[in-house]
Design a protein around this motif. Sequence first.
Motif, PDB file in Angstrom:
ATOM      1  N   ILE A  69       6.441  25.781  64.039  1.00 56.00           N
ATOM      2  CA  ILE A  69       5.088  26.224  63.721  1.00 56.00           C
ATOM      3  C   ILE A  69       4.163  25.824  64.862  1.00 56.00           C
ATOM      4  N   ASP A  70       3.118  26.587  65.026  1.00 61.38           N
ATOM      5  CA  ASP A  70       2.083  26.173  65.970  1.00 61.38           C
ATOM      6  C   ASP A  70       0.731  26.548  65.374  1.00 61.38           C
ATOM      7  N   VAL A  71      -0.250  25.732  65.698  1.00 59.32           N
ATOM      8  CA  VAL A  71      -1.590  25.952  65.173  1.00 59.32           C
ATOM      9  C   VAL A  71      -2.614  25.609  66.247  1.00 59.32           C
ATOM     10  N   SER A  72      -3.608  26.469  66.352  1.00 57.88           N
ATOM     11  CA  SER A  72      -4.762  26.229  67.222  1.00 57.88           C
ATOM     12  C   SER A  72      -5.976  26.056  66.313  1.00 57.88           C
ATOM     13  N   GLY A 104      -0.967  31.364  63.521  1.00 64.94           N
ATOM     14  CA  GLY A 104      -0.096  32.367  64.128  1.00 64.94           C
ATOM     15  C   GLY A 104       0.666  33.167  63.098  1.00 64.94           C
ATOM     16  N   ASP A 105       1.948  33.402  63.356  1.00 66.07           N
ATOM     17  CA  ASP A 105       2.780  34.240  62.495  1.00 66.07           C
ATOM     18  C   ASP A 105       3.104  33.607  61.149  1.00 66.07           C
ATOM     19  N   THR A 106       2.998  32.296  61.021  1.00 59.35           N
ATOM     20  CA  THR A 106       3.434  31.642  59.788  1.00 59.35           C
ATOM     21  C   THR A 106       2.344  31.499  58.742  1.00 59.35           C
ATOM     22  N   GLY A 107       1.083  31.624  59.099  1.00 57.80           N
ATOM     23  CA  GLY A 107       0.042  31.398  58.099  1.00 57.80           C
ATOM     24  C   GLY A 107      -1.257  32.133  58.346  1.00 57.80           C
ATOM     25  N   GLY A 108      -1.374  32.836  59.447  1.00 55.88           N
ATOM     26  CA  GLY A 108      -2.601  33.555  59.724  1.00 55.88           C
ATOM     27  C   GLY A 108      -3.752  32.631  60.086  1.00 55.88           C
ATOM     28  N   ASN A 139       4.599  23.535  55.048  1.00 53.21           N
ATOM     29  CA  ASN A 139       5.294  22.756  56.073  1.00 53.21           C
ATOM     30  C   ASN A 139       6.560  23.487  56.515  1.00 53.21           C
ATOM     31  N   ILE A 140       7.238  22.959  57.516  1.00 51.32           N
ATOM     32  CA  ILE A 140       8.415  23.624  58.077  1.00 51.32           C
ATOM     33  C   ILE A 140       9.501  23.793  57.023  1.00 51.32           C
ATOM     34  N   ASN A 141       9.705  22.813  56.168  1.00 50.58           N
ATOM     35  CA  ASN A 141      10.720  22.912  55.125  1.00 50.58           C
ATOM     36  C   ASN A 141      10.416  24.078  54.188  1.00 50.58           C
ATOM     37  N   GLU A 142       9.171  24.213  53.762  1.00 52.87           N
ATOM     38  CA  GLU A 142       8.799  25.300  52.859  1.00 52.87           C
ATOM     39  C   GLU A 142       8.925  26.662  53.529  1.00 52.87           C
ATOM     40  N   LEU A 143       8.687  26.731  54.821  1.00 55.72           N
ATOM     41  CA  LEU A 143       8.755  28.002  55.536  1.00 55.72           C
ATOM     42  C   LEU A 143      10.176  28.436  55.885  1.00 55.72           C
TER      43      LEU A 143
END
Length: 176
Positions: A69-72, A104-108, A139-143
Amino acid sequence: DRTRLTQDVIAGTMQGALGNLPAGEVRMAFVATYRKNDFEYLPDATRETNSIVDIPVGTFGQANVIGGIDVSEVYTEFLIPLLRDKRFARGLELELGYRYSDYGDTGGTVPTYKALFSWRPIGIVRFRGGYQLANRAPNINELFLEASSQAVTMRSPDYCRADTRELTGNHPANPN
């Protein structure tokens, strides 16, 4: 089992005084951050899948978890003194904040904000309150946990999940 986690963080912060009001100094903070997490969990093939001894409470299940995951984010906060040393207002401050997160792609993208106050009518009494909108990103586990696996083992309900069975958790029937 094999576990690998890498994390990269870049952050910049500015804070300081914007000016003065009769009740004191107006303060401001501005922060910009970028975080990238890559995670890989590969359980040992010889692991017994039905053994409760091998599955510690709160750990990942028996399936592979591979993802990132990445977040800005950018956020700003202001501390504004409104009253000081007045009758029934030894102090009154307002705290305002706004955050914009891009997952990004995982959560908008999602904004969060707050408006809080702190009021001291007399020297030994303080009232604090306000309104805040906050969000919880998966989190990464849930995704990335494989669909055939169980995300949570042998632990109490996750109050933040929308599908929780916990009565005081995050679901439409609970207005709080």
